[in-house]
Design an enzyme around this catalytic site. Structure first.
Site, PDB file in Angstrom:
ATOM      1  N   CYS A  42      -0.483   4.788  14.125  1.00 15.34           N
ATOM      2  CA  CYS A  42      -1.492   4.259  13.051  1.00 15.34           C
ATOM      3  C   CYS A  42      -2.841   4.513  13.687  1.00 15.34           C
ATOM      4  CB  CYS A  42      -1.120   2.779  12.820  1.00 15.34           C
ATOM      5  SG  CYS A  42      -2.271   1.749  11.738  1.00 15.34           S
TER       6      CYS A  42
ATOM      7  N   GLY B  39       8.724 -10.610 -13.682  1.00 17.08           N
ATOM      8  CA  GLY B  39      10.187 -11.377 -13.661  1.00 17.08           C
ATOM      9  C   GLY B  39      11.143 -10.806 -12.610  1.00 17.08           C
TER      10      GLY B  39
ATOM     11  N   HIS C 126      -3.874  -4.412  10.077  1.00 17.42           N
ATOM     12  CA  HIS C 126      -3.123  -3.421  10.327  1.00 17.42           C
ATOM     13  C   HIS C 126      -1.903  -3.147   9.329  1.00 17.42           C
ATOM     14  CE1 HIS C 126      -0.108  -0.858  11.871  1.00 17.42           C
ATOM     15  NE2 HIS C 126       0.993  -1.969  11.479  1.00 17.42           N
TER      16      HIS C 126
ATOM     17  N   ASP D 168      -4.155 -11.276 -12.416  1.00 23.48           N
ATOM     18  CA  ASP D 168      -3.011 -11.620 -13.041  1.00 23.48           C
ATOM     19  C   ASP D 168      -3.279 -12.748 -13.922  1.00 23.48           C
ATOM     20  OD1 ASP D 168      -0.342 -11.842 -13.368  1.00 23.48           O
ATOM     21  OD2 ASP D 168       0.052 -12.644 -11.298  1.00 23.48           O
ATOM     22  N   SER D 169      -2.571 -12.942 -15.133  1.00 24.65           N
ATOM     23  CA  SER D 169      -2.604 -14.020 -16.136  1.00 24.65           C
ATOM     24  C   SER D 169      -2.278 -15.502 -15.614  1.00 24.65           C
ATOM     25  CB  SER D 169      -1.692 -13.627 -17.165  1.00 24.65           C
ATOM     26  OG  SER D 169      -0.352 -14.046 -16.805  1.00 24.65           O
ATOM     27  N   GLY D 170      -1.654 -15.765 -14.718  1.00 27.95           N
ATOM     28  CA  GLY D 170      -1.474 -17.031 -14.146  1.00 27.95           C
ATOM     29  C   GLY D 170      -0.041 -17.515 -14.823  1.00 27.95           C
ATOM     30  N   GLY D 171       0.696 -16.736 -15.404  1.00 26.25           N
ATOM     31  CA  GLY D 171       1.868 -17.032 -15.954  1.00 26.25           C
ATOM     32  C   GLY D 171       2.992 -17.171 -14.827  1.00 26.25           C
ATOM     33  N   PHE D 172       2.954 -16.386 -13.885  1.00 24.08           N
ATOM     34  CA  PHE D 172       3.779 -16.659 -12.637  1.00 24.08           C
ATOM     35  C   PHE D 172       3.580 -17.911 -12.076  1.00 24.08           C
ATOM     36  CE2 PHE D 172       5.114 -16.001  -8.387  1.00 24.08           C
ATOM     37  CZ  PHE D 172       6.300 -15.765  -8.459  1.00 24.08           C
TER      38      PHE D 172
ATOM     39  N   CYS E 214      -5.032  -0.743  15.727  1.00 23.86           N
ATOM     40  CA  CYS E 214      -4.282   0.107  16.725  1.00 23.86           C
ATOM     41  C   CYS E 214      -4.867   0.891  17.564  1.00 23.86           C
ATOM     42  CB  CYS E 214      -3.228   0.712  15.877  1.00 23.86           C
ATOM     43  SG  CYS E 214      -1.897  -0.045  14.951  1.00 23.86           S
TER      44      CYS E 214
ATOM     45  N   CYS F 109      -5.487   2.607  12.233  1.00 23.31           N
ATOM     46  CA  CYS F 109      -6.510   1.501  12.044  1.00 23.31           C
ATOM     47  C   CYS F 109      -7.164   1.119  13.146  1.00 23.31           C
ATOM     48  CB  CYS F 109      -5.631   0.625  11.270  1.00 23.31           C
ATOM     49  SG  CYS F 109      -4.772  -0.712  12.420  1.00 23.31           S
TER      50      CYS F 109
ATOM     51  N   ASP G 202       1.760  -5.014  -6.256  1.00 19.08           N
ATOM     52  CA  ASP G 202       1.231  -6.050  -5.312  1.00 19.08           C
ATOM     53  C   ASP G 202       2.173  -6.541  -4.753  1.00 19.08           C
ATOM     54  OD1 ASP G 202       1.852  -7.587  -7.923  1.00 19.08           O
ATOM     55  OD2 ASP G 202       1.049  -9.086  -6.722  1.00 19.08           O
TER      56      ASP G 202
HETATM   57 ZN   LIG Z   1      -2.650  -0.074  12.926  1.00 16.54          ZN
END
Ligand SMILES: [Zn+2]
Length: 378
Positions: free
Chosen positions: A306, A218, A337, A89-93, A311, A308, A268
């Protein structure tokens, strides 16, 4: 960087971004690694979960450890031990969110570091140079981010400035080369607050600058959710179909599905990682706060559907215990998770698009996500 649009289901898109650090199937959720690390999870685990791309932040990495350090260590991939794709990210935010924003001119923006109070000046060119030093696969242009609400006149001036900065960023990128032998794409960012007309002309002008991809910035800054969807839709109607579209900083599972339906490819958000560290879990049956006393002796996994690591191996009762006892493992298991859940959501969305059943799948999934079926069992 290449983007192939493989299939569309109405406006929803399934595609693939190819970078020199691997392929990224879209729609994609990108975990946020602001300071060169996704919090509470190792790169090795991220790879196991199937993450193909993570975010880094230009503002944060410029201030600490500094561009020279990252360059001396061979770029951000090598520095952070992550060999798959990186978007910076550019860092603008971040700059425009600072309390100590010193001043903004057409040339750039002056700000005080949140780390040591030192004063810095970012120009669009400087921000491209920093991202060249970081060596990310996808660089973002410096943009001006307005808070919500913003007056229409202010939003217009701001979007004009962002467009001028986009042009300068494009030129800088065209005149410079990557340091580490892998190619670096550059994305433009559509701004314009919640004003359809400003967003429209901003998207049209950016489209003419031939960026490798387009972000919508934005949003998710406090505006009504319906405005966010409407603006995303207006932008995707204009942005070139053959380029990826990235809705920055969004969002909840519901937001992501609604945005995919409107033609967004990339997302993101800090929600899965930050909420996880706050003991809040996303599941296929709604959200679950593991601190709730109801889970004290709950032997179920966080999400029984799930697969993962969290889980497959741990009960809600154990994870609750970890949080109550302040064990670091709790943060790690939650992060694994919640990211798994976001990856699953995007993978399933992609499958549904490819099978021409996105709308039906989305409607069913939204019903399940809003249900409250996390009843404890002992
Ligand atoms: Zn999970």
């Amino acid at each position: 960087m290449m983007f192939s649009l493989l299939h569309t289901c109405r406006k929803a898109r399934a595609g693939e971004i190819t970078t020199d650090h691997g392929s990224v199937p879209t729609p994609v959720f990108m975990p946020v690694g602001t300071q060169g690390a996704v919090k509470a999870i190792e790169p090795r685990e991220l790879e196991e979960l199937g993450a193909q791309i993570v975010l880094g932040n230009t503002y944060h990495l410029f201030l600490r450890p500094g561009t020279d350090v990252v360059r001396a260590c061979g770029g951000l991939h090598r520095f952070s031990g992550w060999n798959r794709a990186i978007l910076t990210d550019s860092g603008g935010f971040q700059v425009f969110s600072l309390q100590d924003l010193r001043g903004i001119t057409d040339d750039g923006v002056e700000f005080k570091s949140h780390v040591d109070g030192s004063t810095h000046f970012f120009t669009p060119e400087h921000v491209v140079d920093i991202q060249r030093a970081l060596g990310s696969d996808i660089m973002m242009v410096l943009d001006e981010c307005l808070p919500y609400p913003a007056a229409e006149g202010e939003a217009l001036l701001s979007s004009r400035r962002t467009l001028a900065w986009a042009g300068r960023s494009r030129e800088r990128a065209d005149r410079t080369s990557p340091y580490y032998g892998s190619s670096q794409a550059l994305f433009g960012i559509v701004q314009g607050s919640v004003y359809p007309g400003i967003r429209q002309s901003s998207a049209e002008e950016l489209a003419g600058m031939d960026f490798d991809g387009y972000a919508i910035g934005g949003l998710s800054v406090g505006e009504p959710t319906e405005s966010m969807y409407r603006i995303a839709e207006i932008c995707t109607e204009i942005l070139p179909v053959e380029k990826p579209r990235y809705l920055m900083g969004v969002g909840t599972p519901e937001n992501i599905l609604e945005a995919i339906e409107r033609g967004i490819d990339m997302f993101d958000c800090v929600l899965p990682t930050r909420n996880g560290r706050n003991a809040l879990f996303f599941t296929r049956r709604g959200k679950l706060n593991i601190r709730n006393a109801a889970h004290a002796a709950d032997s179920l996994p966080i999400d029984s559907e799930c697969d993962c690591y969290t889980c497959r191996n741990f009960s809600r009762a154990y994870i609750r215990h970890l949080f109550k006892a302040g064990e670091v493992l709790g943060l790690q298991l939650a992060t694994i998770h919640n990211l798994s859940f976001y990856f699953w959501l995007c993978r399933e969305a992609r499958r549904a698009i490819l099978a021409d059943e996105f709308e039906t799948w989305k409607a069913e999934t939204l019903v399940e996500l809003s249900s409250a079926m996390n009843q404890p069992q002992s």
